[in-house]
Every structure is written in C-alpha cells, then in structure tokens.
Design an enzyme around this catalytic site. Structure first.
Site, PDB file in Angstrom:
ATOM      1  N   ASP A 185       0.835  -1.203   0.000  1.00 38.97           N
ATOM      2  CA  ASP A 185       0.000   0.000   0.000  1.00 38.97           C
ATOM      3  C   ASP A 185       0.874   1.260   0.000  1.00 38.97           C
ATOM      4  O   ASP A 185       1.186   1.794   1.054  1.00 38.97           O
ATOM      5  CB  ASP A 185      -0.899  -0.022   1.239  1.00 38.97           C
ATOM      6  CG  ASP A 185      -1.864   1.133   1.300  1.00 38.97           C
ATOM      7  OD1 ASP A 185      -2.058   1.801   0.275  1.00 38.97           O
ATOM      8  OD2 ASP A 185      -2.423   1.363   2.392  1.00 38.97           O
TER       9      ASP A 185
ATOM     10  N   GLU B  82      -1.864  10.695  -0.636  1.00 35.29           N
ATOM     11  CA  GLU B  82      -3.145   9.975  -0.598  1.00 35.29           C
ATOM     12  C   GLU B  82      -3.481   9.599   0.830  1.00 35.29           C
ATOM     13  O   GLU B  82      -4.650   9.634   1.237  1.00 35.29           O
ATOM     14  CB  GLU B  82      -3.070   8.723  -1.481  1.00 35.29           C
ATOM     15  CG  GLU B  82      -4.394   7.993  -1.661  1.00 35.29           C
ATOM     16  CD  GLU B  82      -4.663   6.914  -0.617  1.00 35.29           C
ATOM     17  OE1 GLU B  82      -5.730   6.296  -0.676  1.00 35.29           O
ATOM     18  OE2 GLU B  82      -3.799   6.693   0.256  1.00 35.29           O
ATOM     19  N   GLU B  83      -2.465   9.230   1.593  1.00 34.84           N
ATOM     20  CA  GLU B  83      -2.695   8.770   2.955  1.00 34.84           C
ATOM     21  C   GLU B  83      -3.119   9.904   3.884  1.00 34.84           C
ATOM     22  O   GLU B  83      -3.528   9.663   5.014  1.00 34.84           O
ATOM     23  CB  GLU B  83      -1.429   8.092   3.506  1.00 34.84           C
ATOM     24  CG  GLU B  83      -0.998   6.850   2.740  1.00 34.84           C
ATOM     25  CD  GLU B  83      -1.950   5.669   2.890  1.00 34.84           C
ATOM     26  OE1 GLU B  83      -3.009   5.832   3.517  1.00 34.84           O
ATOM     27  OE2 GLU B  83      -1.620   4.586   2.380  1.00 34.84           O
TER      28      GLU B  83
ATOM     29  N   ASP C   7      -4.738   0.529  -6.248  1.00 35.41           N
ATOM     30  CA  ASP C   7      -4.333   0.708  -4.858  1.00 35.41           C
ATOM     31  C   ASP C   7      -4.336  -0.654  -4.175  1.00 35.41           C
ATOM     32  O   ASP C   7      -5.386  -1.305  -4.092  1.00 35.41           O
ATOM     33  CB  ASP C   7      -5.329   1.650  -4.177  1.00 35.41           C
ATOM     34  CG  ASP C   7      -4.799   2.254  -2.892  1.00 35.41           C
ATOM     35  OD1 ASP C   7      -3.771   1.765  -2.388  1.00 35.41           O
ATOM     36  OD2 ASP C   7      -5.410   3.209  -2.393  1.00 35.41           O
TER      37      ASP C   7
ATOM     38  N   HIS D 104      -0.928  -0.832   6.756  1.00 33.02           N
ATOM     39  CA  HIS D 104      -0.535   0.367   7.498  1.00 33.02           C
ATOM     40  C   HIS D 104       0.385   0.048   8.680  1.00 33.02           C
ATOM     41  O   HIS D 104       0.343   0.745   9.704  1.00 33.02           O
ATOM     42  CB  HIS D 104      -1.758   1.148   7.969  1.00 33.02           C
ATOM     43  CG  HIS D 104      -2.379   1.975   6.887  1.00 33.02           C
ATOM     44  ND1 HIS D 104      -3.410   2.863   7.117  1.00 33.02           N
ATOM     45  CD2 HIS D 104      -2.106   2.061   5.553  1.00 33.02           C
ATOM     46  CE1 HIS D 104      -3.743   3.455   5.971  1.00 33.02           C
ATOM     47  NE2 HIS D 104      -2.968   2.975   5.005  1.00 33.02           N
TER      48      HIS D 104
END
Length: 306
Positions: A134, A168-169, A197, A276
């Site tokens: 990711d 994006e995060e 993604d 994450h």
C-alpha cells in the site's frame, strides 16, 4: 490506501498500401486494421521496482511518508524511470499539514489529446511503514506498464496518461489537487480514470487472494477489459468492491469522469495483516499478484486507448 477507503485488448493499427510503377508511387486503400495484443509483463519488472522502493524506505526510518527522504527518493525514481522510457513528465508540488508532497504526471506523447485514458496510483506510504503493498504495488505495476508501452512503440488512438499521487494517505490530497488545478474543460477530455491501490496482497488465513473491481455503478462499463482478463485466467473477481470513494478515483468521479479500479482485496474488511504497519515490506507482497495486476492493467489500457 487510507483507513477509510478501503490495465491492453487489441489496438487498431492503420496501414496504407503503396504501389510504385516506373518510379511513381501511388497511395492505395488502407489495409484492414491489425490487432496488436499487449505484451506479457513478467514478474521481473514490477518486483524490481518494489525492491527499489523498499530500499528508499530502509534508508528513511522504514517509511516513504510525505516529507521523508523515502518519499523524495520515490518521486525522483518514478520521474527518472518515466523520462528514460520516453514519457513526457511533469510534476506538481503542494503543501499539506505543513509538509511538501509531489504528484508526478506522465503522458505518452501519441494519440488524441482530447480523449485521454488515465491511470493512477499513490506513491506515498503511512508514517508507520514502507508501504510496499500500500501502495508501492500500484506504482510498480504502472511503471512496468509505462516501460511496456515504450518498448512496444505504441501508437494508440487515444492519449495515455499516468498519475503518481502524493499525500493519498492524508486524504487523497494529491489527486484532488491535480483535478482542482486542471484548466477549464480539461476534465472533460479524460474519458476514463483507472485507480490501482493495493494490488500485491498475499493469500492469508487459508483464503486465496480476493481480486475486486470497483462497483459497476461508478465504473460505467469500464470493468469489461478487466473481467475478460481475469476470466481468461480462470480467476473470479468481486465486481462490487464499494470503496466509499476512499482512494484517488474520488476526485475524478466528483469531476464527472468515469472511473473504476482493481485491488487484490476481497473487501474493505480484509486489507491484510500488515496493512498500514511496519511489516508492509517486500515479504508482504505476492509477486504473482503484482504480475497479474500489471497485465490486467495492460489489457485494460491497451483496449480503452483504442
């Protein structure tokens, strides 16, 4: 991919026949278009890119978050790879939450610029990890496609454009910045936006990788080339992944652009054990998944670009 959120068929090549008689050349009728299939992308290309991205994170406290050396190195690498492949490359820098981030926009300089097929992936990670699935996986798949398009000397009917989004995060900031800064009428020239993604998931808990396409309601028929690719591979895909606009396609959709995307997740509840986290490194990626995604992208882009 944020916590809230959760690419080629035949190209027609016109050939004109000529006839030389006594030193004079006459143009004949155009020969029927020849279907050109997309090249097969091997695992070598995307995995080489992922190895580079991991090295940037390793030299930057295991992260490629915006504002870090890992993110800067990622941007520079993406630019250099695209430029070397003959793409026209531009960048956009912007500030969010006190940190500078950068979008990289690459355009293949052939085809009708008033009809654009665009594909994108975010190039940043969260602070907690290197973000190799990711979303290094999406970046690697697009870079592999950019090289394949260059090596094939593709001359599509429509213009092909790739976007590598920063931040994006932090809330899809980069893609939103790009769309909001398009000159008047430019959004209407984008016939489709395809988002990638997390396309490198591994099988977990005894379950196979769960490939999904964005919901048909927002894809407006764009899922057909993806479905045909996966079907030919004997892979069943979930054609109703409801992303709830939680990735970079949202800004395009809100601007009236037809959108879809592919992800190697079954649902937003199955994003992977290392999602994450610091362990989202090379060991968190399945090379088969990244390779499938790279070729699915090729099938879609080749088809949609005509």
């Amino acid at each position: 991919m944020r916590v809230r959120k959760f690419a080629l068929a035949g190209v027609a090549v016109a050939v004109t026949a000529t006839l030389t008689v006594s030193g004079s050349t006459y143009a004949g009728a155009a020969v029927a278009p020849v279907a050109v299939a997309p090249p097969v992308i091997s695992s070598t290309a995307p995995m080489a890119h992922l190895t580079q991205l991991m090295s940037f994170a390793s030299a930057s406290n295991n992260t490629r978050v915006i504002g870090s050396a890992g993110f800067t190195s990622t941007v520079n690498y993406v630019k250099s790879q695209l430029t070397a492949s003959g793409w026209t490359v531009t960048t956009q820098s912007f500030t969010t939450r006190g940190k500078t981030a950068t979008n990289v926009i690459a355009e293949w300089p052939y085809g009708d610029a008033t009809h654009v097929i665009m594909a994108g992936a975010h190039s940043d990670s969260v602070a907690a990890g290197p973000g190799i699935n990711d979303n290094g996986s999406g970046v690697a798949a697009l870079l592999a496609n950019a090289a394949a398009i260059s090596q094939s000397a593709l001359r599509p009917a429509k213009r092909i454009r790739f976007g590598f989004w920063g931040a994006e995060e932090q809330g899809d900031v980069g893609s939103s910045y790009y769309v909001s800064h398009l000159a008047g009428g430019e959004a209407k020239k984008i016939d489709a936006y395809l988002n990638f993604d997390m396309v490198g998931n591994k099988a977990e808990n005894g379950k196979a990788v769960g490939w999904s396409l964005y919901v048909e309601g927002q894809s407006n028929g764009l899922n057909a080339p993806f479905k045909s690719y996966f079907s030919a591979k004997g892979i069943t895909v979930n054609a109703s992944l409801d992303t709830d606009d939680r990735s970079d396609h949202a800004a395009f959709k809100n601007a009236g652009v037809k959108v879809t995307g592919v992800s190697s997740v079954r649902s937003l509840n199955e994003l992977g054990a290392c999602y994450h986290k610091a362990c989202d490194n090379l060991s968190d990626v399945d090379s088969n998944s990244v390779t499938l995604a790279s070729n699915a992208i090729a099938n879609a882009v080749w088809s949609l670009a005509g």
